[in-house]
Design an enzyme around this catalytic site. Structure first.
Site, PDB file in Angstrom:
ATOM      1  N   CYS A 202       0.824  -1.210   0.000  1.00 57.80           N
ATOM      2  CA  CYS A 202       0.000   0.000   0.000  1.00 57.80           C
ATOM      3  C   CYS A 202       0.858   1.261   0.000  1.00 57.80           C
TER       4      CYS A 202
ATOM      5  N   CYS B 237      -1.615   1.700  -3.044  1.00 58.91           N
ATOM      6  CA  CYS B 237      -2.605   2.769  -2.840  1.00 58.91           C
ATOM      7  C   CYS B 237      -1.998   4.175  -2.826  1.00 58.91           C
TER       8      CYS B 237
ATOM      9  N   LYS C 213      -0.199   5.333  -6.087  1.00 59.63           N
ATOM     10  CA  LYS C 213      -1.270   5.366  -7.101  1.00 59.63           C
ATOM     11  C   LYS C 213      -2.161   6.591  -6.913  1.00 59.63           C
TER      12      LYS C 213
ATOM     13  N   TYR D 185      -8.418  -3.681 -11.472  1.00 64.02           N
ATOM     14  CA  TYR D 185      -8.151  -2.398 -10.820  1.00 64.02           C
ATOM     15  C   TYR D 185      -6.800  -1.809 -11.280  1.00 64.02           C
TER      16      TYR D 185
ATOM     17  N   GLU E  46      -6.368   1.606 -13.514  1.00 61.02           N
ATOM     18  CA  GLU E  46      -5.842   2.793 -12.813  1.00 61.02           C
ATOM     19  C   GLU E  46      -4.523   3.255 -13.429  1.00 61.02           C
TER      20      GLU E  46
ATOM     21  N   HIS F 190     -26.727  20.518  -1.063  1.00 60.20           N
ATOM     22  CA  HIS F 190     -26.749  21.065  -2.413  1.00 60.20           C
ATOM     23  C   HIS F 190     -25.731  22.185  -2.550  1.00 60.20           C
TER      24      HIS F 190
ATOM     25  N   GLU G 249     -25.502  14.169  -3.239  1.00 61.87           N
ATOM     26  CA  GLU G 249     -26.942  14.361  -2.975  1.00 61.87           C
ATOM     27  C   GLU G 249     -27.806  13.636  -4.007  1.00 61.87           C
TER      28      GLU G 249
HETATM   29  P1  FAD Z   1       1.447  -6.177   1.970  1.00 60.03           P
HETATM   30  O1  FAD Z   1       1.091  -4.751   2.153  1.00 60.03           O
HETATM   31  O2  FAD Z   1       1.795  -6.606   0.596  1.00 60.03           O
HETATM   32  O3  FAD Z   1       2.664  -6.464   2.970  1.00 60.03           O
HETATM   33  C1  FAD Z   1       3.322  -7.703   3.019  1.00 60.03           C
HETATM   34  C2  FAD Z   1       4.787  -7.465   3.374  1.00 60.03           C
HETATM   35  O4  FAD Z   1       5.405  -8.704   3.733  1.00 60.03           O
HETATM   36  C3  FAD Z   1       5.591  -6.928   2.195  1.00 60.03           C
HETATM   37  O5  FAD Z   1       6.445  -5.899   2.610  1.00 60.03           O
HETATM   38  C4  FAD Z   1       6.388  -8.151   1.748  1.00 60.03           C
HETATM   39  O6  FAD Z   1       7.567  -7.826   1.051  1.00 60.03           O
HETATM   40  C5  FAD Z   1       6.660  -8.802   3.083  1.00 60.03           C
HETATM   41  N1  FAD Z   1       7.032 -10.215   3.021  1.00 60.03           N
HETATM   42  C6  FAD Z   1       6.674 -11.134   2.102  1.00 60.03           C
HETATM   43  N2  FAD Z   1       7.167 -12.346   2.434  1.00 60.03           N
HETATM   44  C7  FAD Z   1       7.840 -12.179   3.602  1.00 60.03           C
HETATM   45  C8  FAD Z   1       8.528 -13.052   4.462  1.00 60.03           C
HETATM   46  N3  FAD Z   1       8.611 -14.373   4.210  1.00 60.03           N
HETATM   47  N4  FAD Z   1       9.125 -12.549   5.574  1.00 60.03           N
HETATM   48  C9  FAD Z   1       9.038 -11.235   5.848  1.00 60.03           C
HETATM   49  N5  FAD Z   1       8.386 -10.365   5.070  1.00 60.03           N
HETATM   50  C10 FAD Z   1       7.772 -10.828   3.971  1.00 60.03           C
HETATM   51  N6  FAD Z   1      -5.987  -1.235  -1.654  1.00 60.03           N
HETATM   52  C11 FAD Z   1      -6.875  -0.296  -1.273  1.00 60.03           C
HETATM   53  O7  FAD Z   1      -7.573  -0.497  -0.279  1.00 60.03           O
HETATM   54  N7  FAD Z   1      -6.995   0.894  -1.943  1.00 60.03           N
HETATM   55  C12 FAD Z   1      -6.244   1.182  -3.022  1.00 60.03           C
HETATM   56  O8  FAD Z   1      -6.384   2.251  -3.606  1.00 60.03           O
HETATM   57  C13 FAD Z   1      -5.306   0.209  -3.446  1.00 60.03           C
HETATM   58  N8  FAD Z   1      -4.518   0.474  -4.500  1.00 60.03           N
HETATM   59  C14 FAD Z   1      -3.610  -0.459  -4.897  1.00 60.03           C
HETATM   60  C15 FAD Z   1      -2.825  -0.167  -6.006  1.00 60.03           C
HETATM   61  C16 FAD Z   1      -1.923  -1.089  -6.459  1.00 60.03           C
HETATM   62  C17 FAD Z   1      -1.066  -0.765  -7.654  1.00 60.03           C
HETATM   63  C18 FAD Z   1      -1.785  -2.346  -5.778  1.00 60.03           C
HETATM   64  C19 FAD Z   1      -0.775  -3.358  -6.255  1.00 60.03           C
HETATM   65  C20 FAD Z   1      -2.546  -2.638  -4.667  1.00 60.03           C
HETATM   66  C21 FAD Z   1      -3.479  -1.693  -4.216  1.00 60.03           C
HETATM   67  N9  FAD Z   1      -4.301  -1.942  -3.134  1.00 60.03           N
HETATM   68  C22 FAD Z   1      -5.205  -1.008  -2.736  1.00 60.03           C
HETATM   69  C23 FAD Z   1      -4.218  -3.216  -2.378  1.00 60.03           C
HETATM   70  C24 FAD Z   1      -3.391  -3.054  -1.079  1.00 60.03           C
HETATM   71  O9  FAD Z   1      -2.141  -2.493  -1.378  1.00 60.03           O
HETATM   72  C25 FAD Z   1      -3.225  -4.411  -0.411  1.00 60.03           C
HETATM   73  O10 FAD Z   1      -4.497  -4.973  -0.204  1.00 60.03           O
HETATM   74  C26 FAD Z   1      -2.527  -4.304   0.952  1.00 60.03           C
HETATM   75  O11 FAD Z   1      -1.277  -3.702   0.835  1.00 60.03           O
HETATM   76  C27 FAD Z   1      -2.379  -5.702   1.558  1.00 60.03           C
HETATM   77  O12 FAD Z   1      -1.709  -5.619   2.782  1.00 60.03           O
HETATM   78  P2  FAD Z   1      -0.960  -6.900   3.390  1.00 60.03           P
HETATM   79  O13 FAD Z   1      -0.507  -6.500   4.747  1.00 60.03           O
HETATM   80  O14 FAD Z   1      -1.791  -8.091   3.245  1.00 60.03           O
HETATM   81  O15 FAD Z   1       0.295  -7.144   2.434  1.00 60.03           O
HETATM   82  P1  NDP Z   2      -7.244  -8.430 -10.933  1.00 57.68           P
HETATM   83  O1  NDP Z   2      -7.323  -9.859 -10.605  1.00 57.68           O
HETATM   84  O2  NDP Z   2      -8.260  -7.487 -10.434  1.00 57.68           O
HETATM   85  O3  NDP Z   2      -7.220  -8.266 -12.537  1.00 57.68           O
HETATM   86  C1  NDP Z   2      -6.343  -9.008 -13.322  1.00 57.68           C
HETATM   87  C2  NDP Z   2      -6.618  -8.720 -14.792  1.00 57.68           C
HETATM   88  O4  NDP Z   2      -5.633  -9.380 -15.595  1.00 57.68           O
HETATM   89  C3  NDP Z   2      -7.960  -9.228 -15.270  1.00 57.68           C
HETATM   90  O5  NDP Z   2      -8.477  -8.324 -16.215  1.00 57.68           O
HETATM   91  C4  NDP Z   2      -7.604 -10.569 -15.929  1.00 57.68           C
HETATM   92  O6  NDP Z   2      -8.489 -10.930 -16.953  1.00 57.68           O
HETATM   93  C5  NDP Z   2      -6.268 -10.240 -16.532  1.00 57.68           C
HETATM   94  N1  NDP Z   2      -5.400 -11.407 -16.721  1.00 57.68           N
HETATM   95  C6  NDP Z   2      -5.131 -12.373 -15.823  1.00 57.68           C
HETATM   96  N2  NDP Z   2      -4.242 -13.245 -16.334  1.00 57.68           N
HETATM   97  C7  NDP Z   2      -3.962 -12.816 -17.582  1.00 57.68           C
HETATM   98  C8  NDP Z   2      -3.100 -13.285 -18.595  1.00 57.68           C
HETATM   99  N3  NDP Z   2      -2.355 -14.384 -18.431  1.00 57.68           N
HETATM  100  N4  NDP Z   2      -3.017 -12.601 -19.754  1.00 57.68           N
HETATM  101  C9  NDP Z   2      -3.768 -11.485 -19.929  1.00 57.68           C
HETATM  102  N5  NDP Z   2      -4.589 -10.982 -18.999  1.00 57.68           N
HETATM  103  C10 NDP Z   2      -4.686 -11.639 -17.826  1.00 57.68           C
HETATM  104  O7  NDP Z   2      -5.790  -7.996 -10.488  1.00 57.68           O
HETATM  105  P2  NDP Z   2      -5.115  -6.575 -10.268  1.00 57.68           P
HETATM  106  O8  NDP Z   2      -3.666  -6.833 -10.334  1.00 57.68           O
HETATM  107  O9  NDP Z   2      -5.686  -5.546 -11.173  1.00 57.68           O
HETATM  108  O10 NDP Z   2      -5.521  -6.189  -8.786  1.00 57.68           O
HETATM  109  C11 NDP Z   2      -5.197  -7.069  -7.696  1.00 57.68           C
HETATM  110  C12 NDP Z   2      -5.922  -6.653  -6.452  1.00 57.68           C
HETATM  111  O11 NDP Z   2      -5.316  -5.487  -5.920  1.00 57.68           O
HETATM  112  C13 NDP Z   2      -7.386  -6.270  -6.678  1.00 57.68           C
HETATM  113  O12 NDP Z   2      -8.224  -7.394  -6.578  1.00 57.68           O
HETATM  114  C14 NDP Z   2      -7.640  -5.272  -5.601  1.00 57.68           C
HETATM  115  O13 NDP Z   2      -8.175  -5.891  -4.474  1.00 57.68           O
HETATM  116  C15 NDP Z   2      -6.277  -4.692  -5.282  1.00 57.68           C
HETATM  117  N6  NDP Z   2      -6.251  -3.309  -5.801  1.00 57.68           N
HETATM  118  C16 NDP Z   2      -7.110  -2.390  -5.284  1.00 57.68           C
HETATM  119  C17 NDP Z   2      -7.162  -1.118  -5.795  1.00 57.68           C
HETATM  120  C18 NDP Z   2      -8.135  -0.142  -5.238  1.00 57.68           C
HETATM  121  O14 NDP Z   2      -8.680  -0.377  -4.173  1.00 57.68           O
HETATM  122  N7  NDP Z   2      -8.377   0.967  -5.916  1.00 57.68           N
HETATM  123  C19 NDP Z   2      -6.287  -0.703  -6.878  1.00 57.68           C
HETATM  124  C20 NDP Z   2      -5.412  -1.734  -7.337  1.00 57.68           C
HETATM  125  C21 NDP Z   2      -5.415  -2.989  -6.803  1.00 57.68           C
HETATM  126  P3  NDP Z   2      -9.737 -11.922 -16.717  1.00 57.68           P
HETATM  127  O15 NDP Z   2     -10.881 -11.073 -16.233  1.00 57.68           O
HETATM  128  O16 NDP Z   2      -9.958 -12.505 -18.058  1.00 57.68           O
HETATM  129  O17 NDP Z   2      -9.321 -12.948 -15.699  1.00 57.68           O
END
Ligand code: FAD
Ligand code: NDP
Length: 515
Positions: A79, A84, A87, A221, A225, A488, A493
């Site tokens: 995140c 998050c 982004k 997502y 984005e 408003h 709203e």
């Molecule tokens: P993480 O935050 O991934 O933390 C896990 C940590 O553990 C990492 O630092 C990893 O390197 C570490 N780790 C892994 N293996 C080990 C190990 N064996 N020993 C020690 N450390 C280890 N969510 C939202 O709610 N709103 C958003 O707008 C949003 N935008 C996103 C945009 C993008 C591009 C992405 C990829 C995700 C987004 N998400 C968003 C999803 C959100 O980031 C994740 O749901 C959240 O970070 C999950 O938290 P977590 O604690 O499960 O894992």
């Molecule tokens: P998603 O699983 O949401 O989407 C993956 C996309 O990749 C789908 O469109 C899928 O298509 C496509 N895909 C999967 N495999 C292939 C392949 N081999 N070749 C081509 N296309 C493929 O994953 P994201 O990485 O976008 O997001 C992961 C999670 O991170 C989300 O579920 C969300 O919870 C979190 N997130 C939250 C955000 C937020 O809150 N704003 C922002 C970003 C991430 P198909 O539908 O056909 O399977």
């Protein structure tokens, strides 16, 4: 000598007895720590920080493996570092770019013709912010007395964790409870050139090179984005869609999001998958692809390829078999208490099988788990009706059921859908397109019409839906909604003015803004 620690009595624990923990400096505890947390991201840190509030001795291990192109980052997880936060900052950069153009229409003397973002400067600002958050996080852990080790943890047995020290020595420690919160990382497709030439969301927020023409593969997502902020910053993104955009979301809303993106000049390549990426002599990337509907092969040239095809849970380095923890695909299976099949080993956040991958979900489940483990709480995480937002330029936010889910679970005859297009007041002067500003409430058809789902595409959707999410969780009905006086002129709203049902067949386009 008996040493008594008075523990925090949180209002959230009003049902619990005031806790007094006794530890003896003479008797050695059975385990080195009460809790070891694997992973210092949203869920792990929330759990660790909450646990120390109740007197637990906590250690958190966090380690980030570099991406194939060498990107790495500090504590805080996805995140903060590659999700998050960066982004949202890129999203904001785009909104500001649009606002400059709108400002001209509002009378500001700005030469908007030549405005151009400085990618390197933006990336530097974003990274500076992230580094400040990393720093604050480390200080916070130190102040709260959570021991933090920047190392990868893995199981030796169900109570023993192995890790490597900074000096490269292997160490073992024991824990009464272990919480696995290791999250996930982006997947790469199994095609030639994927890791060699492609990047992911793990790289883009610190990418020093301007991305240029970018192929974004995946229409979830992350894909949408990233494509939107790249477009907003003046690059030419193309989104390759394997099947449908935003699988799992309300179909009508998802199609509106795609239409809004197309209207802004983002190209979609439908029903296609990449088959190979090659570097051309001029440095550009040649992407070969296959249209799975027509079986036609093709190729296009890009500057950057960004994989956004979903995320893989990081179980491979955990040696889970040594502890006997059950997994499914690449995730950990837990019950309603976040417990794995091994009673004292838990999992929270993205690593859990079948739960939403969102930061607030990881945080709240981590906190509640710590309270149950160390403060006698019985409160469980409620994974239903979690609100979420897709941060496209017109944001799409929703809470509760999609129209399809409601129909599937209740039957079409038992569902009423209230809907409407609307015209944000602030869009008029700069003549912004209102074509995709739309909202709907999916409700029961009888009684006061309990609302099952709310969907909104428009400005600041996340801010709008957050409040309605609390209302929906409290049993919001259409009767209450329509009896709520709006603020408003806002777009939120519009939810209080929803009077047209899909069943009525009436035109949901408004004639004016204030009637
Ligand atoms: P993480 O935050 O991934 O933390 C896990 C940590 O553990 C990492 O630092 C990893 O390197 C570490 N780790 C892994 N293996 C080990 C190990 N064996 N020993 C020690 N450390 C280890 N969510 C939202 O709610 N709103 C958003 O707008 C949003 N935008 C996103 C945009 C993008 C591009 C992405 C990829 C995700 C987004 N998400 C968003 C999803 C959100 O980031 C994740 O749901 C959240 O970070 C999950 O938290 P977590 O604690 O499960 O894992
Ligand atoms: P998603 O699983 O949401 O989407 C993956 C996309 O990749 C789908 O469109 C899928 O298509 C496509 N895909 C999967 N495999 C292939 C392949 N081999 N070749 C081509 N296309 C493929 O994953 P994201 O990485 O976008 O997001 C992961 C999670 O991170 C989300 O579920 C969300 O919870 C979190 N997130 C939250 C955000 C937020 O809150 N704003 C922002 C970003 C991430 P198909 O539908 O056909 O399977």
């Amino acid at each position: 000598m008996l040493h008594l620690k008075l523990l925090k009595k949180s209002s959230a624990l009003s049902n619990c007895k005031f806790l007094v923990r006794s530890t003896s400096s003479v008797t050695k505890p059975k385990y080195d720590y009460d809790l070891v947390v694997l992973g210092g991201g949203s869920g792990g840190l929330a759990c660790a920080k909450e646990a120390v509030e109740y007197g637990a001795r906590v250690l958190c291990l966090d380690y980030v493996k570099p991406t194939p192109v060498g990107t790495t980052w500090g504590i805080g997880g996805t995140c903060v570092n590659v999700g998050c936060i960066p982004k949202k900052l890129m999203h904001q950069a785009c909104l500001l770019g649009e606002a400059v153009h709108e400002a001209v229409a509002y009378g500001w003397n700005v030469n908007a013709q030549n405005i151009k973002p400085d990618w390197k400067k933006l990336i530097k600002s974003v990274q500076n912010h992230i580094k400040s958050v990393n720093w604050v996080t480390r200080v916070d852990l130190r102040d709260k007395k959570v021991e933090y080790v920047n190392s990868m943890g893995s199981f030796v047995d169900a109570h023993t964790i192995d890790y490597k020290t900074k000096q490269g020595e292997r160490r073992q420690l024991t824990a009464e409870h272990v919480v696995v919160a290791v999250g996930g990382r982006p997947r790469y497709p199994s095609i030639p050139g994927a890791t060699q030439f492609g990047i992911t969301s793990d790289d883009i927020f610190s990418y020093e090179k301007e991305p240029g023409r970018t192929l974004v593969v995946g229409a979830g997502y992350v894909g949408l984005e990233c494509a939107c902020f790249l477009k907003g910053l003046g690059y030419e993104p193309t989104v390759m869609v394997r099947s449908i955009v935003l699988r799992g979301f309300d179909r009508q809303m998802s199609e509106l999001v795609a239409a809004m993106m197309s209207e802004r000049g983002i190209r979609f390549v439908d029903t296609s998958i990449p088959t190979a990426v090659e570097r051309m002599p001029n440095g550009c990337l040649l992407v070969k692809h296959l249209n799975t509907a027509t079986e036609q092969e093709g190729s296009d040239v890009y500057d950057t390829v960004l994989w956004a095809i979903g995320r893989k849970g990081l179980i491979d380095d955990l040696n889970l078999q040594a502890a006997g923890v059950a997994t499914k695909n690449d995730k950990i299976v837990v019950d309603h208490t976040e417990a794995t099949n091994v009673p004292h080993i838990y999992a929270v956040g993205d690593i859990i099988y079948g739960r939403p991958e969102l930061t607030p979900v990881a945080i709240l489940s981590g906190r509640l788990l710590a309270r149950r483990l160390f403060a006698g709480s019985t409160q469980l995480m409620d994974y239903t009706d979690v609100a979420t937002t897709v941060f496209t330029p017109l944001e799409y936010a929703c809470v509760g059921m999609s129209e399809e889910m409601a129909i599937e679970s209740r039957g079409a005859e038992n569902i009423e859908v209230f809907h409407g297009y609307y015209k944000p007041t602030e869009f008029f002067i700069p003549q912004k397109s209102v074509r995709h500003c739309y909202l709907k409430a999916v409700a029961e058809v009888t009684g006061d019409q309990k609302i099952l789902g709310l969907h909104y595409l428009g400005p600041v959707a996340g801010e709008v839906i957050q409040g309605f999410a609390a209302a929906l969780k409290s049993g919001l009905t259409v009767k209450t909604l329509l009896n709520t006086v709006g603020i408003h002129p806002t777009t939120a709203e519009e939810f209080t003015r929803l009077s047209i049902t899909k069943r009525s067949g009436r035109d949901p386009t408004p004639a004016s803004c204030c009637s």
